[in-house]
Design a protein around this motif. Structure first.
Motif, PDB file in Angstrom:
ATOM      1  N   GLU A 302       0.920  -1.258   0.147  1.00  0.00           N
ATOM      2  CA  GLU A 302       0.087   0.047  -0.038  1.00  0.00           C
ATOM      3  C   GLU A 302       0.913   1.306   0.162  1.00  0.00           C
ATOM      4  OE1 GLU A 302      -3.534   0.492   2.296  1.00  0.00           O
ATOM      5  OE2 GLU A 302      -3.554  -1.780   2.943  1.00  0.00           O
ATOM      6  N   ASP A 303       1.988   1.262   0.700  1.00  0.00           N
ATOM      7  CA  ASP A 303       2.851   2.510   0.768  1.00  0.00           C
ATOM      8  C   ASP A 303       3.348   2.909  -0.737  1.00  0.00           C
ATOM      9  OD1 ASP A 303       2.636   2.512   3.493  1.00  0.00           O
ATOM     10  OD2 ASP A 303       4.510   1.693   3.771  1.00  0.00           O
ATOM     11  N   ALA A 304       3.452   1.754  -1.450  1.00  0.00           N
ATOM     12  CA  ALA A 304       3.939   2.209  -2.995  1.00  0.00           C
ATOM     13  C   ALA A 304       2.997   2.916  -3.476  1.00  0.00           C
ATOM     14  CB  ALA A 304       4.364   0.924  -3.694  1.00  0.00           C
ATOM     15  N   LEU A 305       1.501   2.542  -3.521  1.00  0.00           N
ATOM     16  CA  LEU A 305       0.569   3.400  -4.194  1.00  0.00           C
ATOM     17  C   LEU A 305       0.145   4.842  -3.352  1.00  0.00           C
ATOM     18  CD1 LEU A 305      -2.046   0.777  -5.055  1.00  0.00           C
ATOM     19  CD2 LEU A 305      -0.076   1.877  -6.365  1.00  0.00           C
ATOM     20  N   ALA A 306       0.947   4.888  -1.904  1.00  0.00           N
ATOM     21  CA  ALA A 306       0.742   6.055  -1.388  1.00  0.00           C
ATOM     22  C   ALA A 306       1.686   7.162  -1.646  1.00  0.00           C
ATOM     23  CB  ALA A 306       0.724   5.877   0.174  1.00  0.00           C
ATOM     24  N   ARG A 307       2.508   6.785  -2.578  1.00  0.00           N
ATOM     25  CA  ARG A 307       3.699   7.699  -3.022  1.00  0.00           C
ATOM     26  C   ARG A 307       3.368   9.043  -3.219  1.00  0.00           C
ATOM     27  NH1 ARG A 307       7.833   4.741  -6.576  1.00  0.00           N
ATOM     28  NH2 ARG A 307       7.536   3.346  -4.986  1.00  0.00           N
ATOM     29  N   GLY A 308       3.865  10.012  -2.743  1.00  0.00           N
ATOM     30  CA  GLY A 308       3.466  11.413  -3.278  1.00  0.00           C
ATOM     31  C   GLY A 308       2.490  12.074  -2.430  1.00  0.00           C
ATOM     32  N   PHE A 309       2.019  11.251  -1.551  1.00  0.00           N
ATOM     33  CA  PHE A 309       0.684  11.768  -0.952  1.00  0.00           C
ATOM     34  C   PHE A 309       0.972  13.068   0.031  1.00  0.00           C
ATOM     35  CE2 PHE A 309      -1.773  11.776   3.425  1.00  0.00           C
ATOM     36  CZ  PHE A 309      -3.031  12.100   2.525  1.00  0.00           C
ATOM     37  N   GLU A 310       2.172  12.912   0.819  1.00  0.00           N
ATOM     38  CA  GLU A 310       2.722  13.828   1.683  1.00  0.00           C
ATOM     39  C   GLU A 310       3.003  15.253   1.087  1.00  0.00           C
ATOM     40  OE1 GLU A 310       2.108  13.258   4.648  1.00  0.00           O
ATOM     41  OE2 GLU A 310       1.880  11.370   4.787  1.00  0.00           O
ATOM     42  N   SER A 311       3.200  15.029  -0.329  1.00  0.00           N
ATOM     43  CA  SER A 311       3.690  16.183  -1.021  1.00  0.00           C
ATOM     44  C   SER A 311       2.657  16.979  -1.629  1.00  0.00           C
ATOM     45  CB  SER A 311       4.709  15.722  -1.913  1.00  0.00           C
ATOM     46  OG  SER A 311       5.958  14.925  -1.611  1.00  0.00           O
ATOM     47  N   LEU A 312       1.252  16.396  -1.899  1.00  0.00           N
ATOM     48  CA  LEU A 312       0.190  17.036  -2.129  1.00  0.00           C
ATOM     49  C   LEU A 312      -0.058  18.463  -1.746  1.00  0.00           C
ATOM     50  CD1 LEU A 312      -2.302  14.285  -2.415  1.00  0.00           C
ATOM     51  CD2 LEU A 312      -1.218  14.987  -4.275  1.00  0.00           C
ATOM     52  N   GLN A 313      -0.275  19.377  -2.757  1.00  0.00           N
ATOM     53  CA  GLN A 313      -0.633  20.979  -2.303  1.00  0.00           C
ATOM     54  C   GLN A 313      -1.703  20.766  -1.120  1.00  0.00           C
ATOM     55  OE1 GLN A 313      -0.444  23.674  -5.429  1.00  0.00           O
ATOM     56  NE2 GLN A 313      -2.249  24.798  -4.393  1.00  0.00           N
ATOM     57  N   ARG A 314      -1.711  21.559  -0.258  1.00  0.00           N
ATOM     58  CA  ARG A 314      -2.552  21.732   0.849  1.00  0.00           C
ATOM     59  C   ARG A 314      -3.938  22.162   0.170  1.00  0.00           C
ATOM     60  NH1 ARG A 314      -1.723  24.813   6.543  1.00  0.00           N
ATOM     61  NH2 ARG A 314      -3.819  24.216   7.588  1.00  0.00           N
ATOM     62  N   LEU A 315      -5.209  21.656   0.695  1.00  0.00           N
ATOM     63  CA  LEU A 315      -6.487  22.028   0.498  1.00  0.00           C
ATOM     64  C   LEU A 315      -6.788  23.364   0.621  1.00  0.00           C
ATOM     65  CD1 LEU A 315      -8.421  18.901   0.898  1.00  0.00           C
ATOM     66  CD2 LEU A 315      -6.994  19.358  -1.092  1.00  0.00           C
TER      67      LEU A 315
END
Length: 317
Positions: A302-315
């Motif tokens: 699952e962590d592989a598919l979560a890649r980039g989540f922490e870098s998403l621009q804040r809503l």
């Protein structure tokens, strides 16, 4: 020609057997005076878990976007890709006026949580997420119309141009209850029997949402494809795959029937009972998990598919 006495006797006997079977099943589905949930009824031993809850909106959002990415990879494995066509949207758990969508032009089989774009449902404004790629304009117009019309029960919408879905859509006819599985759509799907071209204006999206109506889980779009909805992206994705396979089976059955083989359609009573036992939201969430767990395994977890989540621009609601 009137039915024979023997035919009437057989029909009556089958009807009585069906009523008796449902009574027995209903009795088994009650424990200590409490009706069992569909997951309790299907589980032998420990009960399979349903839709999870999370301690924070961020944790819930991560789960949703990871499962959204896995659903896209399931779509890719199922052959639902067609160039840049097709999109999934999921309502944000914290800000219900926002929805997450896939970026335009990235293959379903490559998507991760960090690829998703967040849009304002009412205006189409990019509200956060991955802002390095555009969203699909036609997708926004379709999905926003559905989310606006069904704000309480629809949290995810799936649309793609699958082969079987497009083929069956040509007939502008609903699916028949040919088998147990398709009963998940019993009195719960519609047909949009017109074609308005590629959706570049809000009017066509609104027509599609109107055709979907209240309470339906899917709609067949004539000369276009399929659209399904759900309380989770897992449910909407599972229902899309189920609807596409149902279209493929319907086409095969129609070909056989054209050569003189009679159809045996599940009765409304039986179909309604199947729908009751299989179409609850937690049960449909659970139905999706084997396919999604396969995608997690193939991606390396699952962590592989979560890649980039922490870098998403804040809503920015």
């Amino acid at each position: 020609m009137a039915p024979s006495a023997s035919t009437e006797t057989v029909s009556s006997t089958l009807s009585l057997k069906g009523e008796k079977k449902h009574a027995e099943n209903d009795e088994k589905a009650v424990v200590a005076g409490k009706e069992m949930t569909p997951l309790e009824a299907i589980s032998h031993g420990m009960v399979m878990p349903g839709i999870p809850t999370f301690p924070s909106y961020a944790a819930g959002r991560r789960h949703i976007l990871v499962h959204m990415a896995a659903t896209f990879r399931f779509f890719a494995r199922s052959g639902f890709t067609e160039g840049q066509s097709g999109h999934i949207s999921v309502r944000d758990p914290e800000h219900p006026g926002l929805m997450w969508m896939n970026p335009l032009g990235r293959h379903f089989g490559m998507l991760r949580a960090g690829d998703m774009v967040c849009l304002d449902i009412a205006t189409g404004r990019v509200a956060g997420g991955n802002t390095s790629r555009p969203a699909n304009a036609a997708g926004y117009l379709i999905h926003s119309a559905v989310h606006k019309r069904r704000p309480h029960d629809v949290h995810a919408v799936c649309h793609a141009h699958s082969n079987a879905g497009r083929a069956w859509s040509v007939f502008a006819r609903p699916l028949e209850m040919l088998n147990q599985d398709v009963c998940n759509f019993h009195n719960a799907h519609a047909v949009y029997a017109r074609y308005g071209g590629i959706v570049f204006g809000s009017e066509e999206g609104e027509h599609i949402a109107e055709a979907l109506g209240e309470g339906n889980k899917g709609v067949i779009l004539m000369n276009h494809g399929l659209l399904t909805v759900g309380s989770t992206v897992d449910e909407a994705g599972f229902m899309f795959g189920l609807m596409d396979r149902a279209c493929e089976m319907q086409l095969a059955v129609e070909a056989a029937a054209a050569n003189g083989l009679p159809k045996q359609i599940i009765s409304d009573e039986e179909a309604a009972y199947n729908f009751k036992m299989a179409s609850e939201t937690h049960a449909l969430y659970r139905e999706a998990q084997p396919d999604l767990e396969y995608e997690f395994e193939m991606a390396g977890g699952e962590d592989a598919l979560a890649r980039g989540f922490e870098s998403l621009q804040r809503l920015a609601p």
